[in-house]
Design an enzyme around this catalytic site. Structure first.
Site, PDB file in Angstrom:
ATOM      1  N   CYS A 158       1.831   1.067   5.707  1.00 28.83           N
ATOM      2  CA  CYS A 158       1.162  -0.193   5.390  1.00 28.83           C
ATOM      3  C   CYS A 158       0.858  -0.277   3.888  1.00 28.83           C
ATOM      4  O   CYS A 158       1.769  -0.393   3.083  1.00 28.83           O
ATOM      5  CB  CYS A 158      -0.091  -0.369   6.240  1.00 28.83           C
ATOM      6  SG  CYS A 158      -0.668  -2.072   6.334  1.00 28.83           S
TER       7      CYS A 158
ATOM      8  N   HIS B 265       1.629   1.033  11.884  1.00 26.98           N
ATOM      9  CA  HIS B 265       0.544   1.982  12.126  1.00 26.98           C
ATOM     10  C   HIS B 265       0.803   2.744  13.420  1.00 26.98           C
ATOM     11  O   HIS B 265       1.408   2.217  14.358  1.00 26.98           O
ATOM     12  CB  HIS B 265      -0.795   1.251  12.236  1.00 26.98           C
ATOM     13  CG  HIS B 265      -1.299   0.704  10.939  1.00 26.98           C
ATOM     14  ND1 HIS B 265      -1.707   1.505   9.905  1.00 26.98           N
ATOM     15  CD2 HIS B 265      -1.438  -0.575  10.516  1.00 26.98           C
ATOM     16  CE1 HIS B 265      -2.104   0.747   8.893  1.00 26.98           C
ATOM     17  NE2 HIS B 265      -1.945  -0.516   9.238  1.00 26.98           N
TER      18      HIS B 265
END
Length: 499
Positions: A329, A431
């Site tokens: 991310c 994630h």
């Protein structure tokens, strides 16, 4: 409605873990139970099945309760973006970024309405609601407009238990001080005390139990021993596990000021030959076998922090010399050549621009609309394996790769991430990519091979987690007066129904 709220004398006393255990204990008895935390402040998130964002702790608690997590279990999520401001996520969607004062002045009434709506929804579906407070319920400067502790207990009209952490010391003062700062009406709701994180011989604390019960008039429901390796993700930075030191692989996790979703790192703690070190500065880096750049709530600010510490130059040299780097991310965004923030959604200042680390040929452009979605796909066929992986995305903006080196082929047919230098450089928005046991093993074995170590078989953590929920519930029931805890909720409800 039957319910109870678990309050704490401070942050990180174990409220989330205890709520998780209570949820599984009720579920094991056939009760339809749900967790609830009206307002959570955490950058550790959980994405619901319908693509909404809630606090990770409530997602975990829903799993323990054997039910699907929903936004009704955490209607308000605050995600710190700086020392002064936090993003406000309402029913799973980001609605604003406010200072603490603005939040109290502007959002309070809206927050109350959200809590009432959430209760109504949960009451329609569940028999029992196990609520969690936040921090301390007696922060005097905040009590008049708080949305998570005694106000919620009042709205729901439920009894409370108070948890204190004996491991940090001062357990008697913290309990007595908390109770003394409550109003008489608030104190009447506290029907039990729980001492958490006890180490040593419990018989040495019996005199302390007697004193607390005599001094407060409130029963001590249990003294819970310190629990290692419970596998439950924490919800704030106080819960980040300590560094570990084992013989084998050394993984350095760079910890920026606004780290988010650090649960991405959790699986490595369960690998027998993997050390996890949290790195804040250049002098702490050492000579790691691999580096992880985790997510962040403020990518550009945290990248500027790395530059100030000289970590950026070290990372470029490390990559050039064949080091293993995985960016997730915000960490993925940092690896690129440039970060553009034309609307100020990341920095708060429109038309901001920052040079990235330049390790991968990519440009990230931030936008106002946040992506929150559960994701599934396979490792790209060019990697040489078609392992299926799952995870979730929570990010502002998009990253464009300047060459065709994707990491994943998603279920919807699109390509995602970056995979370069035969897997030594990886970037992805996914994630929990390392919660996929076979992929994590594949990646670790490539590092082991490069270091001249033997390959290892996968550690199937995902299979252990549900078992851990049951063990956690049994741990709770073994050391706590479980029937008394249930009576507290039943008696409170029955006595109010008779009025």
């Amino acid at each position: 409605m039957k319910g109870i709220i678990v309050l704490g004398t401070a942050s990180d006393v174990g409220k989330s873990l205890i709520v998780t255990a209570i949820c599984r204990a009720y579920a094991n008895e056939g009760v339809k139970v749900a967790p609830f935390k009206s307002q959570n402040m955490s950058n550790n998130s959980y994405v619901t099945a319908d693509g909404k964002e809630i606090g990770r702790a409530q997602g975990i608690q829903a799993e323990a309760a054997r039910t699907e997590a929903t936004v009704w279990m955490n209607p308000i999520l605050l995600k710190p973006r700086s020392d002064q401001n936090a993003e406000v996520v309402l029913f799973g969607k980001a609605v604003d970024t406010l200072s603490g004062k603005a939040y109290r002045d502007v959002f309070y009434e809206q927050g109350l309405k959200a809590i009432f709506s959430a209760f109504e929804k949960l009451q329609e579906e569940f028999e029992m609601i196990v609520m969690e407070g936040a921090g301390s319920p007696v922060e005097i400067n905040l009590k008049d407009r708080e949305l998570v502790n005694m106000k919620v207990a009042e709205i729901a009209d439920v009894p409370a238990v108070l948890v204190a952490d004996i491991d940090r010391g001062g357990v008697f003062a913290s309990i007595i001080g908390t109770l003394e700062l409550m109003s008489p009406e608030e104190k009447k709701r506290v029907k039990g005390l729980i001492i958490n994180k006890f180490r040593g011989d419990i018989s040495l604390f019996e005199q302390g139990i007697d004193w607390l019960e005599s001094r407060t008039g409130i029963p001590v429901l249990g003294v819970l021993p310190f629990l290692e390796n419970h596998m439950m993700d924490g919800e704030d930075s106080l819960s980040i596990p300590a560094s570990t030191y084992k013989t084998g692989l050394d993984i350095a996790v760079f910890k920026p000021p606004y780290i988010s979703n650090y649960s991405d790192v959790e699986p490595f703690y369960h690998e027998q030959d993997v050390s996890v070190r949290w790195v804040h500065s250049l002098r702490e880096i050492g000579e790691p076998d691999a580096v992880l750049l985790p997510g962040t709530k403020s990518t550009i600010k945290d990248l500027q922090y790395f530059k100030k510490e000289g970590i950026d130059s070290w990372l470029r040299d490390y990559a050039a010399n064949g080091g293993f780097i995985a960016g997730i991310c915000g960490g993925y965004q940092m690896l690129g050549e440039k970060l553009l923030d034309p609307l100020g959604s990341d920095t708060g200042a429109a038309c901001s621009e920052e040079e990235g680390l330049g390790i991968i040929p990519a440009v990230t452009t931030f936008s106002m609309e946040k992506t929150t979605v559960r994701t599934e796909g396979k490792l790209h066929r060019r990697i040489g394996t078609d392992l299926t992986v799952q995870g979730f995305e929570i990010h502002l903006g998009d990253t464009e790769i300047g060459c065709c080196q994707p990491f994943l082929l998603l279920k919807n047919g699109s390509e995602e991430g970056f995979y370069g230098k035969d897997g030594r450089i990886i970037g992805t928005y996914l994630h929990h990519i390392f919660h996929n046991d076979d992929w994590r093993n594949h990646w670790l074995n490539s590092i082991r091979t490069a270091k001249g170590l033997p390959e290892q078989k996968p550690v199937y953590i995902s299979r252990l987690k549900d078992q851990k929920y049951d063990e956690l519930a049994e741990h709770l029931k073994k050391h706590l007066h479980w029937e008394k805890l249930k009576e507290i909720s039943d008696h409170w409800r029955n006595s109010h129904e008779l009025v």
